[in-house]
Design a protein around this motif. Structure first.
Motif, PDB file in Angstrom:
ATOM      1  N   GLY A  57      28.545  -5.216 -16.874  1.00  0.00           N
ATOM      2  CA  GLY A  57      27.417  -6.604 -17.023  1.00  0.00           C
ATOM      3  C   GLY A  57      28.751  -7.319 -15.847  1.00  0.00           C
ATOM      4  N   ASN A  58      28.517  -8.452 -15.621  1.00  0.00           N
ATOM      5  CA  ASN A  58      29.327  -9.485 -15.173  1.00  0.00           C
ATOM      6  C   ASN A  58      28.970 -10.465 -16.124  1.00  0.00           C
ATOM      7  OD1 ASN A  58      26.877 -10.631 -14.824  1.00  0.00           O
ATOM      8  ND2 ASN A  58      26.601 -10.718 -12.649  1.00  0.00           N
ATOM      9  N   ALA A  59      29.469 -11.578 -16.206  1.00  0.00           N
ATOM     10  CA  ALA A  59      29.814 -12.930 -17.180  1.00  0.00           C
ATOM     11  C   ALA A  59      28.396 -13.010 -17.148  1.00  0.00           C
ATOM     12  CB  ALA A  59      30.340 -14.045 -16.800  1.00  0.00           C
ATOM     13  N   ALA A  60      27.714 -13.159 -16.498  1.00  0.00           N
ATOM     14  CA  ALA A  60      26.490 -13.862 -16.928  1.00  0.00           C
ATOM     15  C   ALA A  60      24.871 -12.430 -17.978  1.00  0.00           C
ATOM     16  CB  ALA A  60      25.133 -13.354 -15.772  1.00  0.00           C
ATOM     17  N   ASN A  61      25.382 -11.408 -18.303  1.00  0.00           N
ATOM     18  CA  ASN A  61      25.012 -10.522 -18.560  1.00  0.00           C
ATOM     19  C   ASN A  61      24.750 -10.228 -20.303  1.00  0.00           C
ATOM     20  OD1 ASN A  61      25.512  -8.589 -16.111  1.00  0.00           O
ATOM     21  ND2 ASN A  61      23.400  -8.078 -16.923  1.00  0.00           N
TER      22      ASN A  61
ATOM     23  N   GLU B  48      30.789 -20.948 -15.452  1.00  0.00           N
ATOM     24  CA  GLU B  48      30.720 -19.641 -15.627  1.00  0.00           C
ATOM     25  C   GLU B  48      30.069 -18.189 -15.813  1.00  0.00           C
ATOM     26  OE1 GLU B  48      32.517 -22.227 -16.913  1.00  0.00           O
ATOM     27  OE2 GLU B  48      34.141 -22.405 -15.669  1.00  0.00           O
ATOM     28  N   ARG B  49      29.025 -19.012 -16.634  1.00  0.00           N
ATOM     29  CA  ARG B  49      27.815 -17.556 -16.708  1.00  0.00           C
ATOM     30  C   ARG B  49      26.664 -17.954 -16.120  1.00  0.00           C
ATOM     31  NH1 ARG B  49      25.836 -14.779 -21.121  1.00  0.00           N
ATOM     32  NH2 ARG B  49      23.290 -15.020 -21.282  1.00  0.00           N
TER      33      ARG B  49
ATOM     34  N   ILE C 288      23.920  -8.164 -13.695  1.00  0.00           N
ATOM     35  CA  ILE C 288      23.625  -7.221 -12.877  1.00  0.00           C
ATOM     36  C   ILE C 288      22.346  -6.537 -14.005  1.00  0.00           C
ATOM     37  CG2 ILE C 288      24.309  -4.932 -12.550  1.00  0.00           C
ATOM     38  CD1 ILE C 288      26.218  -7.059 -11.464  1.00  0.00           C
ATOM     39  N   PRO C 289      20.852  -6.364 -12.820  1.00  0.00           N
ATOM     40  CA  PRO C 289      19.754  -5.479 -13.697  1.00  0.00           C
ATOM     41  C   PRO C 289      20.251  -4.338 -14.689  1.00  0.00           C
ATOM     42  CG  PRO C 289      19.462  -5.917 -11.454  1.00  0.00           C
ATOM     43  CD  PRO C 289      21.166  -6.324 -11.324  1.00  0.00           C
TER      44      PRO C 289
END
Length: 605
Positions: free
Chosen positions: A601-605, A581-582, A588-589
């Motif tokens: 942001g997205n799930a990785a932010n 999921e991450r 997003i930069p």
């Protein structure tokens, strides 16, 4: 002799002269100078508009520098090196799943893929305007060129969408027009699923406008073709669960992908090169196996690598047509080589290759694409052809022989006097098409045909003999005897375990996979054929999202165990546990989040 690259974009604009003490009513703009208003009004200049879009692929955020890391580092075929940990830590962080939004590689790739989208939209806008009747659309020859240029620009816009969504997810801005400035710079994310539909349509439209299948040997060699567009269209259909925000596991469109791949195969325009190594060298670029390449040439007029000032690379990767891949991702930074060597093939990949009863690799593709024990020689700084044991020597290298490797793909087997590479990066090639078609056959219930297409790829590997590899690097090597690989049926009957990594203490780090089914044979073939060509992470995510795959839950195991594998291979730790999921997408930069108030942001932010 290598062809001069054709994708040199023109930088256009009005030049205004500021003079003091002049007559108030003086006109300072030269009416005969090029400007946007009077430039795009000839066939030549409209062609330059499309050429300028191609040029975006050669930028630092494209394949000149960061893209090989973005595409390969997150996979289980890649291990970062001590050189990366000390001198290029952000590439190590891509591999470690510890990326944050501040990484320059992310922001540069994000920016340059949007620049590609902008350049493609600009070319399409100028073509649509057809200023001053530059193209006579009632003339067959003019109309054919006009449609071809539109098809190329639409294809390149599709590429921008494909890679942006693949890296960052689909909650990002998207444009099918030239930005007007102002508030439009702060465009909010597209609706979920919208970019997927647009990229599919781009590749569909491009495939209809592009009528040529191959330009090999012509002045248009290297341009996008009908096959280029169809190949990426098939990737979209097969990868829908990870490219379409509205899709779920099991939503891959196998039937549509199969039909598209059949068009490519039935065209008869493509084939496998006799020599596997021809797919990653400066010789035989844009060949019959290549579906699309980013065009590079060694442009020595730009500043190259200066050991005294290693950070001085801007002009190289922005204004030149060179790629940094060879310098950073090939042979080691040993005394005899001196390259940066920021990433290397993993132990899991090294152990993926089939072996004989004595444990020696029998697949020539391992030796033709990697610097490994019993492999090719390398012409070092001393002027000597060095075997693996001497190439990986000095300092700490000696203790890690058999675990430290180099990537021979996209590498000249010797030190360059000027470390600038002109080797084209092959984005997709026909061997991948054959394996994709085999996968579609499996998913639609035709296992026999799937085996036949896997076998086609293995046959080429088996036929790689010394007669095809005449360089001194491979001279006298036993891996070019040919004929040692078993057939697909024999492979399954032998059911070897491949890809297993065992620690020095005997503990199993990566279990590997027993090849006892056609599906597993196909996964194995994908890896040994296409390793380090940018598709492994994409394939793992696809397979994890396929409920028809009995091994789907195991597809993430090597990524979850990557820290232990990294420590075993290099003693370097710090890799986070992969979380789907991450870690499916990259964050997003921060440059986008701070300048665009409508972004999130997205799930990785």
């Amino acid at each position: 002799m290598k062809r001069l690259k054709i994708y040199i974009g023109a930088c256009l604009g009005s030049v205004l002269f500021t003079l003091s003490s002049c007559e108030p009513e003086m006109e300072f703009t030269n009416p005969s100078a090029d400007s946007e208003l009077n430039y795009y009004n000839t066939k030549e200049h409209l062609t330059y508009a499309v050429n300028g879009a191609y040029n975006m692929l050669q930028r630092a955020g494209g394949w000149a520098r960061w893209m090989p890391f973005m595409l390969n580092a997150r996979s289980d075929e890649y291990a970062f090196t001590s050189g990366a940990a000390a001198g290029e830590p952000e590439t190590a962080r891509l591999s470690q799943y510890t990326v944050n939004a501040d990484l320059g590689s992310l922001s540069t790739t994000f920016q340059d893929m949007y620049t590609l989208q902008y350049a493609a939209n600009l070319a399409l806008e100028k073509l649509a305007a057809n200023q001053d009747g530059a193209f006579d659309l009632n003339n067959t020859e003019d109309k054919n060129l006009y449609d071809r240029l539109r098809g190329e620009a639409i294809f390149l816009r599709g590429l921008s969408r494909f890679y942006l969504v693949y890296f960052f997810g689909d909650q990002i801005p998207d444009r099918d027009y030239v930005t007007t400035g102002g508030a439009d710079y702060s465009l909010p994310p597209a609706e979920s699923g919208q970019i997927y539909q647009r990229m599919v349509k781009d590749f569909q439209d491009a495939s209809e406008l592009l009528t040529a299948w191959n330009y090999e040997g012509t002045n248009d060699e290297g341009r996008a073709t009908k096959g280029s567009a169809l190949a990426f269209l098939a990737k979209c259909y097969m990868g829908r669960p990870i490219l379409d925000g509205t899709a779920k596991a099991g939503d891959a469109d196998w039937t549509s992908a199969k039909a598209v791949l059949e068009q490519i195969i039935n065209s008869g325009a493509y084939g496998l090169m006799d020599n596997y190594r021809d797919n990653a060298t400066e010789d035989n670029e844009n060949n019959k196996e290549s579906m699309f390449e980013v065009q590079f040439c060694q442009s020595t007029e730009t500043q190259g690598f200066n050991p005294a000032a290693p950070g001085d690379l801007n002009s190289w990767v922005v204004t030149g047509q060179n790629t940094i891949r060879e310098l950073e991702l090939s042979a080691p930074n040993s005394t005899e080589c001196g390259r940066w060597w920021n990433g290397m093939p993993s132990l899991a990949l090294y152990n993926e290759f089939e072996r004989d009863s004595e444990g020696k690799i029998i697949d020539p593709r391992a030796y033709l694409g990697m610097y490994i024990p019993d492999g090719c020689k390398f012409l070092g700084k001393s002027g000597k052809w060095l075997p693996y044991e001497e190439l990986f020597s000095g300092g700490t290298f000696d203790a890690w022989r058999g675990k430290w490797f180099g990537c021979r793909k996209y590498s000249l087997d010797k030190v360059r006097s000027v470390e600038q590479s002109g080797i084209n990066d092959r984005l997709i090639r026909y061997a991948d098409i054959l394996l994709m078609y085999a996968e579609c056959c499996l998913e639609t219930g035709d296992e026999a045909t799937a085996k036949n297409y896997i076998q086609l790829v293995r046959n080429r590997a088996n036929n790689n003999t010394v007669a095809l590899n005449t360089t001194e690097a491979d001279a006298g090597m036993s891996y070019l005897e040919g004929g040692k690989l078993p057939t697909v049926d024999e492979l399954i009957a032998n059911h070897p375990v491949v890809g297993r990594v065992v620690g020095n203490n005997g503990s199993v780090i990566c279990e590997g996979m027993e090849i006892n089914t056609v599906r597993r044979a196909l996964k194995h073939e994908y890896s040994v054929e296409l390793y380090w060509e940018g598709w492994r992470f994409f394939n793992l995510m696809r397979w994890y999202n396929n409920p028809n795959d009995p091994d789907r839950e195991r597809m993430l195991d090597n990524l979850i165990n990557k820290n232990a594998a990294q420590v075993e291979q290099t003693s370097l730790t710090g890799t986070a546990t992969f979380n789907y999921e991450r870690n499916l997408y990259l964050p997003i930069p921060s440059t986008e989040l701070t300048t665009n108030p409508n972004m999130h942001g997205n799930a990785a932010n």
